[in-house]
Design an enzyme around this catalytic site. Structure first.
Site, PDB file in Angstrom:
ATOM      1  N   CYS A   1      28.841   5.039  -6.776  1.00  0.00           N
ATOM      2  CA  CYS A   1      29.461   3.931  -6.077  1.00  0.00           C
ATOM      3  C   CYS A   1      29.306   4.083  -4.586  1.00  0.00           C
ATOM      4  CB  CYS A   1      30.946   3.849  -6.421  1.00  0.00           C
ATOM      5  SG  CYS A   1      31.202   3.586  -8.176  1.00  0.00           S
TER       6      CYS A   1
ATOM      7  N   LEU B   1      29.021   0.620  -9.670  1.00  0.00           N
ATOM      8  CA  LEU B   1      28.063   0.552 -10.754  1.00  0.00           C
ATOM      9  C   LEU B   1      28.944   0.450 -11.988  1.00  0.00           C
ATOM     10  CD1 LEU B   1      24.973   1.015 -11.081  1.00  0.00           C
ATOM     11  CD2 LEU B   1      25.505   3.375 -11.575  1.00  0.00           C
TER      12      LEU B   1
ATOM     13  N   ASN C   1      34.417   7.978  -4.717  1.00  0.00           N
ATOM     14  CA  ASN C   1      33.112   7.958  -5.369  1.00  0.00           C
ATOM     15  C   ASN C   1      32.886   9.352  -5.919  1.00  0.00           C
ATOM     16  OD1 ASN C   1      30.355   8.128  -5.962  1.00  0.00           O
ATOM     17  ND2 ASN C   1      29.771   8.225  -3.824  1.00  0.00           N
ATOM     18  N   GLY C   2      32.622   9.454  -7.215  1.00  0.00           N
ATOM     19  CA  GLY C   2      32.361  10.781  -7.758  1.00  0.00           C
ATOM     20  C   GLY C   2      32.621  10.877  -9.233  1.00  0.00           C
TER      21      GLY C   2
ATOM     22  N   THR D   1      10.327  18.785   5.057  1.00  0.00           N
ATOM     23  CA  THR D   1      10.287  19.061   3.613  1.00  0.00           C
ATOM     24  C   THR D   1      11.063  18.016   2.832  1.00  0.00           C
ATOM     25  OG1 THR D   1      12.063  20.599   4.084  1.00  0.00           O
ATOM     26  CG2 THR D   1      10.003  21.535   3.333  1.00  0.00           C
TER      27      THR D   1
ATOM     28  N   ARG E   1       8.939  14.831   2.542  1.00  0.00           N
ATOM     29  CA  ARG E   1       7.815  15.067   1.621  1.00  0.00           C
ATOM     30  C   ARG E   1       8.254  15.041   0.165  1.00  0.00           C
ATOM     31  NH1 ARG E   1       5.187  20.514   3.892  1.00  0.00           N
ATOM     32  NH2 ARG E   1       4.178  19.650   5.734  1.00  0.00           N
TER      33      ARG E   1
ATOM     34  N   SER F   1      19.428  16.879 -13.121  1.00  0.00           N
ATOM     35  CA  SER F   1      18.296  17.512 -12.447  1.00  0.00           C
ATOM     36  C   SER F   1      18.635  18.943 -12.033  1.00  0.00           C
ATOM     37  CB  SER F   1      17.859  16.672 -11.246  1.00  0.00           C
ATOM     38  OG  SER F   1      18.432  17.150 -10.078  1.00  0.00           O
ATOM     39  N   GLY F   2      17.621  19.679 -11.573  1.00  0.00           N
ATOM     40  CA  GLY F   2      17.775  21.115 -11.311  1.00  0.00           C
ATOM     41  C   GLY F   2      18.136  21.490  -9.880  1.00  0.00           C
TER      42      GLY F   2
END
Length: 565
Positions: A6, A54, A79-80, A341, A344, A367-368
């Protein structure tokens, strides 16, 4: 219901017409594309909250600010994800009025005040809590800053808060032509006094948690008892228990779960355990995994191996350098940084998020992120002068995650209305890992993250060669071996930036002066969107203990030696 991805926004003590100011809140609409609402605070004509959400379920009660009949004087914009909200609700026998996990904040605050509240939240969050009875405003953000929060406050007490800086930079305030906007520090909460005229004054800024300490909420969770001592088998067992638990608690959602899979160690472990747990939870849909790269990239091949091994519904997204170069502008606008970085690595993540949003119904994406900082995964850790120095560096990286990897992961996914979950940054898992003796955590036998790898050595979760695959920087791994993505990028930029302007770079950009054309190019785009805001980035991300001037791992000698071997 979870107010997942959110956007939150609030103003206190605005001198200007609120409806004009409110237009700024539309700048973060991508964070919550399903619904939007504004609300004024009773008795304060110049204070308001804005909120994008959302939608997950429970359309009616999901809107914010969250207010419950029991505490009419409390207003919460949040938000969380609070993973332990049900646990705490049952333990303290709180009566819930909504189905929003954030409601727990109101009950905890009423019960024990702000310090107790933030320490009890197991999850990721950014919030603004207003207590009109005690005339206080509280701001809070999770330990690693997985959820973003920015604030602007002026001498005369005007306060504006937003999930992303882009919602604040165009605000006008009578006395100040240029509003100073800054990130709200992770792992902190702030207490402000609210004056009758709607203005605020900061009372204190408190760091409520150190990443090495076991969080207070550990007292109330259901993880099985860990075994004491640092014997290697004990430690490995504890790590498995905690990591399993980190993923399990993050299954909390009604939307479809997917997983980014680069074929590296971290995302592969996450995907494998996630798939196992979705099966155990008897989820009816297959897990979608997503990999991105250019043709013949090492990441795509590795990810394919893992997907086959675990049996996920695997998607490969191919991109070419033109597409990468084309999105640079929108990527830098989304990110609000010009760090080399970060930019990129964000291109691949931005393109894959765009693909997921357009072609699938996966919304909650695992994700990691955070693993390299926590488990000393960067190649330069091989050069650490001592285990203690490596430990110090690991904690520094974690503290700065909100400026780099976590920022990238949040903004690139949120730009497409997705919501990220990062199990490596779980409070229990990370604090336990950091409490281990420093010499257990350093690279061993020339292999970084040795402890993490051997922890899952006997589990057959992922193929052996992936378990022991050395580190590839994301921005390098997604490109073909023959020509690295950032080399292609640099060749393009070489023609875009004149040698002559490089000579005057220091005059033009006094803060973080760009040393390369690539850095200069990103900085130019950044200044176009966010003029005069260069100080959001305290310094570029750079490897330590090496003379490298380019942050890509592929240019480090350790990597070169490995490539020759």
């Amino acid at each position: 219901l979870h107010c997942t991805m959110c956007g939150i926004w609030a103003l206190f003590g605005s001198d200007d017409c609120l409806s004009v100011q409110c237009l700024s809140a539309m700048k973060i609409a991508h964070r919550g594309p399903d619904a939007f609402r504004f609300e004024n605070v009773n008795g304060y004509t110049n204070c308001c909250f804005g909120f994008h959400r959302l939608a997950v379920v429970d359309q009616l009660f999901g809107m914010q600010p969250i207010r419950v009949k029991k505490y009419p004087y409390l207003w919460l914009c949040y938000n969380g994800e609070i993973y332990n909200h049900k646990k705490l609700q049952h333990h303290f026998e709180f009566e819930y009025q909504t189905k929003v996990d954030g409601e727990i904040i109101l009950h905890l605050y009423d019960k024990g005040g702000i310090e107790q509240t933030v320490c009890m939240l197991d999850g990721v969050f950014a919030f603004i809590l207003l207590d009109t009875a005690n005339k206080k405003v509280f701001l809070g953000r999770d330990t690693y800053g997985v959820r973003p929060l920015f604030k602007a406050v002026t001498e005369d007490g005007f306060l504006a808060v937003c999930s992303e800086a882009k919602g604040l930079i165009n605000l006008k305030h009578s006395m100040t032509p240029f509003l100073k906007v800054e990130p709200f520090l992770p792992g902190h909460y702030e207490v402000l006094d609210l004056k009758p005229n709607g203005k605020v004054a900061s009372v204190e800024m408190v760091k409520y948690h150190h990443c090495r300490d076991e969080p207070l909420h550990a007292l109330y969770d259901s993880v099985e008892k860990l075994f004491p001592g640092f014997e290697i088998e004990t430690v490995k067992n504890n790590l498995r228990i905690l990591f399993d638990n980190a993923i399990k608690k993050r299954l909390m959602t009604d939307r479809r779960i997917g997983c980014l899979l680069s074929g590296g160690l971290d995302s592969s472990l996450v995907a494998a355990i996630l798939l196992k747990q979705l099966k155990e939870a008897q989820v009816q849909y297959p897990l979608q995994t997503f990999a991105i790269g250019m043709e013949d990239s090492p990441d795509l091949l590795a990810a394919r191996k893992v997907a086959n091994h675990i049996g996920s519904e695997h998607h490969e997204v191919l991109f070419n350098s033109e597409e990468g170069i084309q999105v640079l502008d929108e990527v830098i606008f989304s990110l609000e940084t010009y760090d080399i970085t970060t930019v990129r690595a964000s291109v691949g993540m931005y393109l894959i998020s765009k693909y997921i949003r357009k072609n699938t119904d996966s919304v909650v994406i695992f994700s990691g992120e955070g693993s390299d900082e926590l488990t000393q995964g960067y190649i330069y850790f091989h050069k650490a002068p001592s285990p203690e120095k490596a430990e110090e560096e690991s904690e520094r990286l974690l503290k700065e995650l909100y400026l780099f990897d976590v920022l990238r992961a949040d903004r690139t996914t949120a730009a497409h209305g997705l919501e990220l979950r990062v199990p490596f940054l779980d409070h229990r898992f990370s604090s336990y890992y950091l409490s281990l003796p420093p010499d257990m955590r350093i690279p061993k036998n020339g292999i970084e993250k040795h402890l993490l790898r051997e922890t899952f050595e006997d589990s057959n979760l992922i193929p052996k060669e992936i378990l022991w695959r050395p580190k590839e920087a994301f921005s390098d791994g997604i490109t073909s071996v023959k020509n690295s993505w950032f080399r292609i990028l640099q060749e393009y930029i070489d023609h875009q930036v004149d040698d002559a302007v490089m000579a005057s770079a220091a005059q033009k950009f006094a803060i973080n002066t760009p040393k390369t054309k690539e850095a200069y190019y990103y900085r130019q785009i950044f200044e176009r969107h966010y003029p005069g805001r260069a100080d959001w980035l305290p310094h570029y991300w750079m490897p330590r203990w090496t003379s490298a001037t380019d942050p890509s791992a592929r240019t480090l000698t350790h990597y070169k030696a490995a490539a020759k071997a």
